[in-house]
Design a protein around this motif. Structure first.
Motif, mmCIF file in Angstrom:
data_model
loop_
_atom_site.group_PDB
_atom_site.id
_atom_site.type_symbol
_atom_site.label_atom_id
_atom_site.label_comp_id
_atom_site.label_asym_id
_atom_site.label_seq_id
_atom_site.Cartn_x
_atom_site.Cartn_y
_atom_site.Cartn_z
ATOM 1 N N GLU A 25 49.721 28.864 -3.054
ATOM 2 C CA GLU A 25 50.842 28.179 -2.412
ATOM 3 C C GLU A 25 50.501 26.722 -2.114
ATOM 4 O O GLU A 25 51.291 25.809 -2.409
ATOM 5 N N SER A 29 51.505 25.714 -6.077
ATOM 6 C CA SER A 29 52.966 25.705 -5.949
ATOM 7 C C SER A 29 53.489 24.512 -5.167
ATOM 8 O O SER A 29 54.614 24.039 -5.411
ATOM 9 N N ARG A 30 52.705 24.004 -4.216
ATOM 10 C CA ARG A 30 53.124 22.826 -3.443
ATOM 11 C C ARG A 30 52.255 21.608 -3.744
ATOM 12 O O ARG A 30 52.392 20.586 -3.062
ATOM 13 N N ASN A 101 53.022 30.539 -10.266
ATOM 14 C CA ASN A 101 53.995 30.649 -9.168
ATOM 15 C C ASN A 101 54.337 32.102 -8.837
ATOM 16 O O ASN A 101 54.830 32.379 -7.733
ATOM 17 N N ARG A 104 52.421 33.040 -5.592
ATOM 18 C CA ARG A 104 52.516 32.260 -4.359
ATOM 19 C C ARG A 104 52.914 33.157 -3.197
ATOM 20 O O ARG A 104 53.252 34.340 -3.365
ATOM 21 N N THR A 110 57.118 32.236 4.184
ATOM 22 C CA THR A 110 57.080 30.787 4.407
ATOM 23 C C THR A 110 58.293 30.306 5.205
ATOM 24 O O THR A 110 58.218 29.280 5.886
ATOM 25 N N TYR A 228 59.926 29.001 -7.770
ATOM 26 C CA TYR A 228 60.217 30.347 -7.265
ATOM 27 C C TYR A 228 60.397 31.256 -8.472
ATOM 28 O O TYR A 228 61.475 31.343 -9.067
#
Length: 337
Positions: A25, A29-30, A101, A104, A110, A228
Motif C-alpha cells: 500500500e 499502490s501509493r 495492486n 494492497r 483504509t 483498485y
C-alpha cells in the motif's frame, strides 16, 4: 535457457512472495504505481488506438515467429526458451505495472468502513433511497446525444478526482480516454462492458453500452487505473466518482446501486423497489437486458470461468462474485455518512 528461466522464476517469486499488504500500500499502490500510471496513461491518451490491441497483436506475431523458427530448426529447446522468456517478461511486467495492486490493503480498512452482511432494514433503507434518487434523476440523463470519449472525460474527471480524495488518496490517478478495441466483437459476445489494460494503463469501453451504463462503466475502469484491482473496490470507487459528477452520472450511480440491492433481495421486494423507481428506470433496465441478451451464453460462461480463475489466482477469494460484494461497501459507506 538460463536468462529466460531466471526471468520466469523471478516473476513467479514476485507473485507468490508474502509481501505485507501495508508495504504494498505504502510503497507501491501509493508510491511507485501512481507515478507510473499518470505518465503511462497520459501518453496512452494521445494514441488514437488501444495499446491493448497493439500488445496482443505483437504477442501473436512473436508466437508465430517462434513457432516458425522452431519448426525450421526442429528445436523444441529454442521454442521452450523463447516461450519462457515471453512468459517471464510478461509476468514481471504485469506485476510491476499494475498487478501488485491486488495485494494492497482493503479499501474498507483504509477508509475505516465496517463491512458486514448488512441487516434487512439497512438494505431496505439503502434500496428505497437508491430507487428514489434514480427516479428523481432519471430524466437528467441525455439519451439523445452520443456519450463520446471527450464528453465522458469532461463530465467525469472532477468526480473521479473527488472520489479518490474520499478514498484517502493523496496522489491522484489520471483518467483514461475511453477507447474501442479491435476485439470489441468478442467483448460484446462475452458481455464484457469494459477493460483496463494492466500493462499500459488505459481504458477500453465496449460499444453498445446504454446511456444508463456508460458513466458507471468508465468510472469502474478508472478506479482500476487508480490501483483498485479488486472488482468490488473498483465498483465502489467508480460509484463514488459518479455520485460526485454531473446529474447523468449520478443517475448511473443510483441505478447501479438499485440493481445491486435488488440482486440481494427476494423477488417480491425486488419488484417493489424497481416499481418505486418509476417507468424511465424500467425502460433503461429493459435496454440493458436486451443488450446482454445479444451476447453468447456459452462464450459468456467460458469468459466468466476464466476470469474467475484469474481473480482467485491473484488472491481475490470471491472470484467473479467479488463484483457483487460492492453492496457491502456501499451499505457501510451509507451508514457512516
Amino acid at each position: 535457457m538460463a536468462i529466460p528461466a531466471a526471468l520466469t522464476l523471478a516473476a513467479l517469486a514476485l507473485w507468490i512472495a508474502p509481501i505485507p499488504a501495508p508495504l504494498i500500500e505504502r510503497w507501491y499502490s501509493r508510491g511507485v504505481y501512481p507515478a507510473w500510471q499518470r505518465g503511462a496513461t497520459t501518453a496512452s491518451n494521445f494514441a488514437p488506438f488501444a495499446m491493448f490491441d497493439l500488445l496482443l497483436l505483437a504477442a501473436a506475431i512473436l508466437l508465430l515467429l517462434i513457432a516458425a523458427r522452431a519448426r525450421r530448426a526442429r528445436s523444441w529447446r529454442y521454442a521452450a526458451s523463447r516461450l519462457l522468456l515471453l512468459a517471464g517478461v510478461t509476468g514481471l511486467w504485469f506485476q510491476l505495472a499494475w498487478g501488485l495492486n491486488y495485494r494492497r490493503l482493503p479499501i474498507a480498512e483504509t477508509m475505516g468502513l465496517t463491512t458486514t452482511a448488512g441487516s434487512d432494514a439497512a438494505l431496505e433503507r439503502f434500496a428505497t433511497a437508491a430507487a428514489d434518487a434514480a427516479a428523481a434523476s432519471a430524466d437528467q440523463l441525455d439519451r439523445e446525444n452520443p456519450l463520446t470519449p471527450s464528453r465522458v472525460l469532461a463530465d467525469m474527471t472532477t468526480g473521479f478526482l473527488r472520489a479518490q480524495q474520499k478514498a484517502g488518496l493523496s496522489t491522484f490517478a489520471r483518467a483514461g480516454r475511453p477507447k474501442r478495441s479491435l476485439f470489441d466483437f468478442y467483448f460484446q459476445w462475452t458481455a464484457i462492458d469494459g477493460v483496463t489494460n494492466p500493462l499500459i494503463p488505459e481504458t477500453i469501453l465496449v460499444s453498445g453500452l446504454t446511456p444508463a451504463e456508460v458513466y458507471v462503466t468508465a468510472a469502474h475502469e478508472w478506479a482500476h487505473l487508480a490501483g483498485y484491482a479488486s472488482e468490488d473496490e473498483a465498483n465502489f470507487v467508480g460509484w463514488l466518482a459518479c455520485l460526485e459528477a454531473g446529474a447523468g452520472a449520478q443517475y448511473n450511480a443510483w441505478l447501479f446501486a438499485l440493481m445491486k440491492a435488488a440482486g440481494a433481495a427476494p423477488e417480491r421486494q425486488r419488484r417493489a423497489w424497481l416499481a418505486r423507481a418509476g417507468p424511465i428506470v424500467a425502460q433503461d433496465l429493459a435496454a440493458i437486458r436486451a443488450r446482454l441478451q445479444r451476447s453468447s451464453p456459452a462464450l459468456r460462461h467460458a469468459a466468466s470461468t476464466a476470469y474467475d480463475q484469474f481473480l482467485r489466482a491473484n488472491r481475490v477469494e470471491g472470484g467473479i462474485r467479488s463484483y457483487d460484494e460492492v453492496l457491502q461497501l456501499m451499505l457501510a459507506y451509507g451508514t457512516g455518512q
